[in-house]
Design a protein around this motif. Structure first.
Motif, PDB file in Angstrom:
ATOM      1  N   VAL A   7       0.768  -1.374  -0.022  1.00  0.00           N
ATOM      2  CA  VAL A   7       0.064   0.168  -0.050  1.00  0.00           C
ATOM      3  C   VAL A   7       0.949   1.325  -0.283  1.00  0.00           C
ATOM      4  CG1 VAL A   7      -2.025  -0.989   1.192  1.00  0.00           C
ATOM      5  CG2 VAL A   7      -0.164  -0.119   2.470  1.00  0.00           C
ATOM      6  N   GLY A   8       0.447   2.228  -0.771  1.00  0.00           N
ATOM      7  CA  GLY A   8       1.118   3.464  -0.921  1.00  0.00           C
ATOM      8  C   GLY A   8       0.426   4.454  -1.798  1.00  0.00           C
ATOM      9  N   PHE A   9       1.365   5.236  -2.320  1.00  0.00           N
ATOM     10  CA  PHE A   9       0.763   6.330  -3.108  1.00  0.00           C
ATOM     11  C   PHE A   9       1.771   6.854  -4.503  1.00  0.00           C
ATOM     12  CE2 PHE A   9       2.563   8.483   0.821  1.00  0.00           C
ATOM     13  CZ  PHE A   9       3.496   9.445   0.211  1.00  0.00           C
ATOM     14  N   TRP A  10       1.228   7.389  -5.312  1.00  0.00           N
ATOM     15  CA  TRP A  10       1.891   7.749  -6.471  1.00  0.00           C
ATOM     16  C   TRP A  10       1.796   9.220  -6.341  1.00  0.00           C
ATOM     17  CZ3 TRP A  10       4.588   5.122  -9.981  1.00  0.00           C
ATOM     18  CH2 TRP A  10       4.334   3.844 -10.107  1.00  0.00           C
ATOM     19  N   ASN A  11       2.913   9.918  -6.787  1.00  0.00           N
ATOM     20  CA  ASN A  11       2.921  11.387  -6.834  1.00  0.00           C
ATOM     21  C   ASN A  11       2.668  11.602  -8.339  1.00  0.00           C
ATOM     22  OD1 ASN A  11       3.972  13.966  -7.738  1.00  0.00           O
ATOM     23  ND2 ASN A  11       4.909  14.372  -5.746  1.00  0.00           N
ATOM     24  N   ARG A  54       5.842  10.901 -10.805  1.00  0.00           N
ATOM     25  CA  ARG A  54       5.450   9.495 -11.194  1.00  0.00           C
ATOM     26  C   ARG A  54       6.177   8.661 -10.246  1.00  0.00           C
ATOM     27  NH1 ARG A  54       2.120  12.317 -14.376  1.00  0.00           N
ATOM     28  NH2 ARG A  54       1.417  11.171 -16.103  1.00  0.00           N
ATOM     29  N   GLU A  55       6.527   9.036  -9.153  1.00  0.00           N
ATOM     30  CA  GLU A  55       7.209   8.497  -8.081  1.00  0.00           C
ATOM     31  C   GLU A  55       6.148   7.604  -7.102  1.00  0.00           C
ATOM     32  OE1 GLU A  55      11.253  11.130  -7.473  1.00  0.00           O
ATOM     33  OE2 GLU A  55       9.326  11.535  -6.172  1.00  0.00           O
ATOM     34  N   PHE A  56       6.512   6.200  -6.809  1.00  0.00           N
ATOM     35  CA  PHE A  56       5.737   5.756  -6.051  1.00  0.00           C
ATOM     36  C   PHE A  56       6.230   5.476  -4.469  1.00  0.00           C
ATOM     37  CE2 PHE A  56       4.297   1.605  -4.159  1.00  0.00           C
ATOM     38  CZ  PHE A  56       2.745   1.797  -4.323  1.00  0.00           C
ATOM     39  N   THR A  57       5.670   5.739  -3.420  1.00  0.00           N
ATOM     40  CA  THR A  57       6.060   5.729  -2.106  1.00  0.00           C
ATOM     41  C   THR A  57       5.263   4.569  -1.307  1.00  0.00           C
ATOM     42  OG1 THR A  57       6.570   8.067  -2.284  1.00  0.00           O
ATOM     43  CG2 THR A  57       6.312   6.922   0.111  1.00  0.00           C
ATOM     44  N   THR A  58       5.968   3.519  -0.966  1.00  0.00           N
ATOM     45  CA  THR A  58       5.284   2.553  -0.196  1.00  0.00           C
ATOM     46  C   THR A  58       5.203   2.726   1.223  1.00  0.00           C
ATOM     47  OG1 THR A  58       6.254   0.788  -1.701  1.00  0.00           O
ATOM     48  CG2 THR A  58       5.528  -0.011   0.571  1.00  0.00           C
ATOM     49  N   ILE A  59       4.020   2.858   2.034  1.00  0.00           N
ATOM     50  CA  ILE A  59       3.861   3.023   3.285  1.00  0.00           C
ATOM     51  C   ILE A  59       3.627   1.711   4.334  1.00  0.00           C
ATOM     52  CG2 ILE A  59       2.944   5.282   2.733  1.00  0.00           C
ATOM     53  CD1 ILE A  59       0.255   4.084   3.790  1.00  0.00           C
ATOM     54  N   GLY A  60       3.513   0.635   3.700  1.00  0.00           N
ATOM     55  CA  GLY A  60       2.959  -0.571   4.409  1.00  0.00           C
ATOM     56  C   GLY A  60       2.659  -1.826   3.429  1.00  0.00           C
ATOM     57  N   VAL A  61       2.504  -2.847   4.101  1.00  0.00           N
ATOM     58  CA  VAL A  61       1.695  -3.834   3.375  1.00  0.00           C
ATOM     59  C   VAL A  61       0.496  -4.449   4.199  1.00  0.00           C
ATOM     60  CG1 VAL A  61       2.339  -6.532   2.821  1.00  0.00           C
ATOM     61  CG2 VAL A  61       4.114  -4.793   2.613  1.00  0.00           C
ATOM     62  N   SER A  62      -0.645  -4.766   3.107  1.00  0.00           N
ATOM     63  CA  SER A  62      -1.624  -5.525   3.648  1.00  0.00           C
ATOM     64  C   SER A  62      -1.772  -6.870   3.522  1.00  0.00           C
ATOM     65  CB  SER A  62      -2.776  -4.464   3.069  1.00  0.00           C
ATOM     66  OG  SER A  62      -4.191  -5.181   3.389  1.00  0.00           O
ATOM     67  N   ARG A  63      -2.285  -7.583   4.420  1.00  0.00           N
ATOM     68  CA  ARG A  63      -2.700  -9.034   4.358  1.00  0.00           C
ATOM     69  C   ARG A  63      -4.151  -9.043   4.584  1.00  0.00           C
ATOM     70  NH1 ARG A  63       1.383  -7.615   6.960  1.00  0.00           N
ATOM     71  NH2 ARG A  63       3.527  -8.288   6.478  1.00  0.00           N
ATOM     72  N   ALA A  64      -5.005  -8.127   4.487  1.00  0.00           N
ATOM     73  CA  ALA A  64      -6.440  -8.093   4.619  1.00  0.00           C
ATOM     74  C   ALA A  64      -6.966  -7.227   3.476  1.00  0.00           C
ATOM     75  CB  ALA A  64      -6.803  -7.737   6.066  1.00  0.00           C
ATOM     76  N   SER A  79      -2.984  14.232   6.005  1.00  0.00           N
ATOM     77  CA  SER A  79      -1.917  13.988   6.938  1.00  0.00           C
ATOM     78  C   SER A  79      -1.722  12.487   7.286  1.00  0.00           C
ATOM     79  CB  SER A  79      -2.080  14.854   8.239  1.00  0.00           C
ATOM     80  OG  SER A  79      -3.402  14.625   8.765  1.00  0.00           O
ATOM     81  N   ARG A  80      -3.088  11.705   7.122  1.00  0.00           N
ATOM     82  CA  ARG A  80      -3.137  10.467   7.496  1.00  0.00           C
ATOM     83  C   ARG A  80      -3.532   9.497   6.653  1.00  0.00           C
ATOM     84  NH1 ARG A  80      -6.253  10.089  13.059  1.00  0.00           N
ATOM     85  NH2 ARG A  80      -7.665  11.640  11.777  1.00  0.00           N
ATOM     86  N   ILE A  81      -2.904   8.292   6.808  1.00  0.00           N
ATOM     87  CA  ILE A  81      -3.617   7.070   5.841  1.00  0.00           C
ATOM     88  C   ILE A  81      -4.158   6.032   6.555  1.00  0.00           C
ATOM     89  CG2 ILE A  81      -3.263   5.587   3.867  1.00  0.00           C
ATOM     90  CD1 ILE A  81      -1.017   7.708   2.927  1.00  0.00           C
ATOM     91  N   ILE A  82      -5.157   5.302   6.201  1.00  0.00           N
ATOM     92  CA  ILE A  82      -5.694   4.093   7.045  1.00  0.00           C
ATOM     93  C   ILE A  82      -5.904   2.932   5.922  1.00  0.00           C
ATOM     94  CG2 ILE A  82      -8.138   4.653   7.079  1.00  0.00           C
ATOM     95  CD1 ILE A  82      -8.422   3.506   9.823  1.00  0.00           C
ATOM     96  N   SER A 123       5.555  11.644   9.958  1.00  0.00           N
ATOM     97  CA  SER A 123       6.467  10.862  10.602  1.00  0.00           C
ATOM     98  C   SER A 123       6.627   9.524  10.212  1.00  0.00           C
ATOM     99  CB  SER A 123       5.843  10.923  12.211  1.00  0.00           C
ATOM    100  OG  SER A 123       4.706   9.990  12.062  1.00  0.00           O
ATOM    101  N   GLY A 124       5.786   8.964   9.514  1.00  0.00           N
ATOM    102  CA  GLY A 124       5.901   7.540   9.138  1.00  0.00           C
ATOM    103  C   GLY A 124       5.527   6.716  10.151  1.00  0.00           C
ATOM    104  N   GLU A 125       5.093   7.102  11.336  1.00  0.00           N
ATOM    105  CA  GLU A 125       4.649   6.163  12.514  1.00  0.00           C
ATOM    106  C   GLU A 125       3.169   5.543  12.280  1.00  0.00           C
ATOM    107  OE1 GLU A 125       4.679   8.774  15.881  1.00  0.00           O
ATOM    108  OE2 GLU A 125       6.778   8.567  16.054  1.00  0.00           O
ATOM    109  N   GLU A 126       2.969   4.466  12.851  1.00  0.00           N
ATOM    110  CA  GLU A 126       1.806   4.012  12.594  1.00  0.00           C
ATOM    111  C   GLU A 126       1.050   3.399  13.822  1.00  0.00           C
ATOM    112  OE1 GLU A 126       2.511   0.301  10.023  1.00  0.00           O
ATOM    113  OE2 GLU A 126       2.766  -0.739  11.890  1.00  0.00           O
ATOM    114  N   THR A 127      -0.419   3.721  14.138  1.00  0.00           N
ATOM    115  CA  THR A 127      -1.046   3.241  15.163  1.00  0.00           C
ATOM    116  C   THR A 127      -1.927   2.086  14.716  1.00  0.00           C
ATOM    117  OG1 THR A 127      -1.059   5.678  16.096  1.00  0.00           O
ATOM    118  CG2 THR A 127      -2.922   3.865  16.852  1.00  0.00           C
TER     119      THR A 127
END
Length: 442
Positions: free
Chosen positions: A75-79, A83-93, A111-114, A132-136
């Motif tokens: 999971v991530g986002f494109w600019n 055309r740059e892709f930023t990965t923020i994590g991996v989902s198994r659901a 500011s936040r992604i869920i 910050s790159g931190e996750e809750t």
């Protein structure tokens, strides 16, 4: 005459690798052909951030098959600009239809992604801080985030595993939920500040509204929760498996605490919906009239009349195509319902012939929608002008994967400023996320 109309239509479209867009429509962004599949998910939320420069995306290294418990999606986002892709994590659901419910968190959508995940044998939701790159991590997967961003409605994905292929998550098999009606099943509420999870609606209570004894032996579940723009009420569907007839559906709304539940006409079939404003929402459904009730009873009977109609359906389908023939028999249409009332209007009866994933522009004039595949396996993208009762074709997209759990519905979404439209397309073996300019008739 028809040949000339077809020629004129073709001249209005331009081809780009197995999909066509209107001659005045630009392809602003298309995910690369790099061996990965890219998609966002459902149509009830936007992949665009508040600035319309970042585009949320799932990325997988497989396609064209159901998802297994061993599969993962980045999971991530494109600019869009770089055309740059930023990965923020991996989902198994996740699933092909709704992804992991990946979305920008309100109210700032920046500011936040869920997204949902599976960790330590449990479905969870993860809130990621862009700065910050931190996750809750929360102990419950989400379905519909409240417009305030303070809490979310949640579905029981352990329950959906047994009754909703294509919209469930593999990986957690809890046989406790494999019963027609579980007394603890329902819709839940996750508080992002405290982490507390509470049940707001019980499936049993919904089944008991307009009680039908036949439901006791069917799989019953609640899904497709959608908040109105101000978050004062939400819509949801009660569905049950009726055997060979497939699942049947009832439509409800409730207030933010799950109280003041209202049931709309029990016609047996409701499909894609979205709020137009706080009081009105649009849904593809059976028209609740004397005729539709007759046709509903007629279609579920085993009478000689029904058997005769099945034979008559085939030549109708040959003339009109499968989708339009089914609509003619079933009397379905887009309907504007006013919440907590019997007030309704039929929308675009002559110009909106097919079921689609719909969403309204902020000024409530234009409705963005799509179709399932036609007889040539093309899915169509439309903008409906409610003032002129007309549609504008944005494009059509060839689809390799149809009528399966891993189909790729277009699921069109507006950008925040409504100048762009994002779609998921499987016109190649690896599905793509595409952003188009939004043209309109004035």
């Amino acid at each position: 005459m028809k040949r000339q109309e077809h020629k004129n239509r073709k001249n209005q479209l331009k081809m780009n690798q197995n999909y066509y867009v209107h001659k005045d429509t630009r392809t602003i962004f298309e995910s690369p052909t790099d061996g990965h599949s890219y998609f966002f998910g459902y149509y009830d939320k936007s992949p665009f951030d508040a600035t319309d420069t970042l585009l949320l995306t799932h990325r997988t290294d497989f396609d064209g098959r159901p998802i297994t418990a061993e599969d993962e999606a980045e999971v991530g986002f494109w600019n869009i600009g770089t055309r740059e892709f930023t990965t923020i994590g991996v989902s198994r659901a996740f699933n092909w239809q709704q992804g992991s419910h990946l979305q920008w968190m309100p109210p700032d959508f920046q500011s936040r992604i869920i997204y949902n995940d599976r960790r330590d044998g449990q479905f969870v939701s993860v809130v990621y801080s862009v700065d910050s790159g931190e996750e809750t991590v929360h102990s419950c997967p989400i379905y519909a985030v409240h417009p305030s961003g303070r809490f979310a409605l949640a579905a029981n994905y352990e329950r959906l595993y047994f009754c909703r292929p294509g919209y469930n998550y593999p990986g957690v098999i809890n046989r406790t939920w494999d019963v027609p009606i579980h007394e603890e099943d329902g819709i839940y509420r996750l508080d992002f500040y405290t982490g507390e999870v509470t049940q707001v609606i019980r499936t049993r209570d919904v089944v008991d509204i307009g009680y039908q004894s036949e439901l006791e032996d069917c799989d019953n579940w609640l899904e497709h929760m959608m908040w109105n723009p101000n978050g004062t009420r939400f819509a949801f569907l009660h569905r049950w498996d009726s055997g060979n007839e497939g699942h049947r559906t009832r439509l409800f709304t409730a207030d933010a605490d799950g109280r003041d539940i209202y049931m709309f006409p029990d016609v047996g079939f409701y499909s894609h919906m979205n709020w137009k404003n706080d009081q009105v929402f649009t849904i593809w459904a059976l028209v609740p009239s004397g005729r539709s009730k007759i046709m509903q009873d007629f279609s579920t009977s085993s009478s000689l009349l029904y058997k005769t109609a099945k034979l008559a359906y085939q030549p109708i389908k040959m003339l009109l195509g499968k989708k339009r023939a089914a609509r003619l028999v079933r009397n379905t249409a887009f309907i504007n319902y006013t919440d907590q009332s019997r007030e309704l209007t039929i929308l675009g009866r002559e110009v909106l012939p097919d079921n689609g994933h719909n969403s309204w522009s902020h000024d409530e004039r234009y409705m963005l929608t799509d179709t399932y595949q036609d007889d040539d396996c093309y899915r169509h993208l439309w903008i409906y002008d409610s003032e002129n009762n007309s549609t504008e074709s944005i494009g059509k997209f060839y689809s390799l994967y149809n009528d399966s759990e891993y189909r790729a519905d277009l699921h069109p979404r507006w950008s925040r400023n409504e100048r762009m439209i994002a779609v998921d397309s499987a016109h190649t073996e690896n599905r793509k996320l595409i952003v188009l300019s939004a043209t309109r008739k004035e």
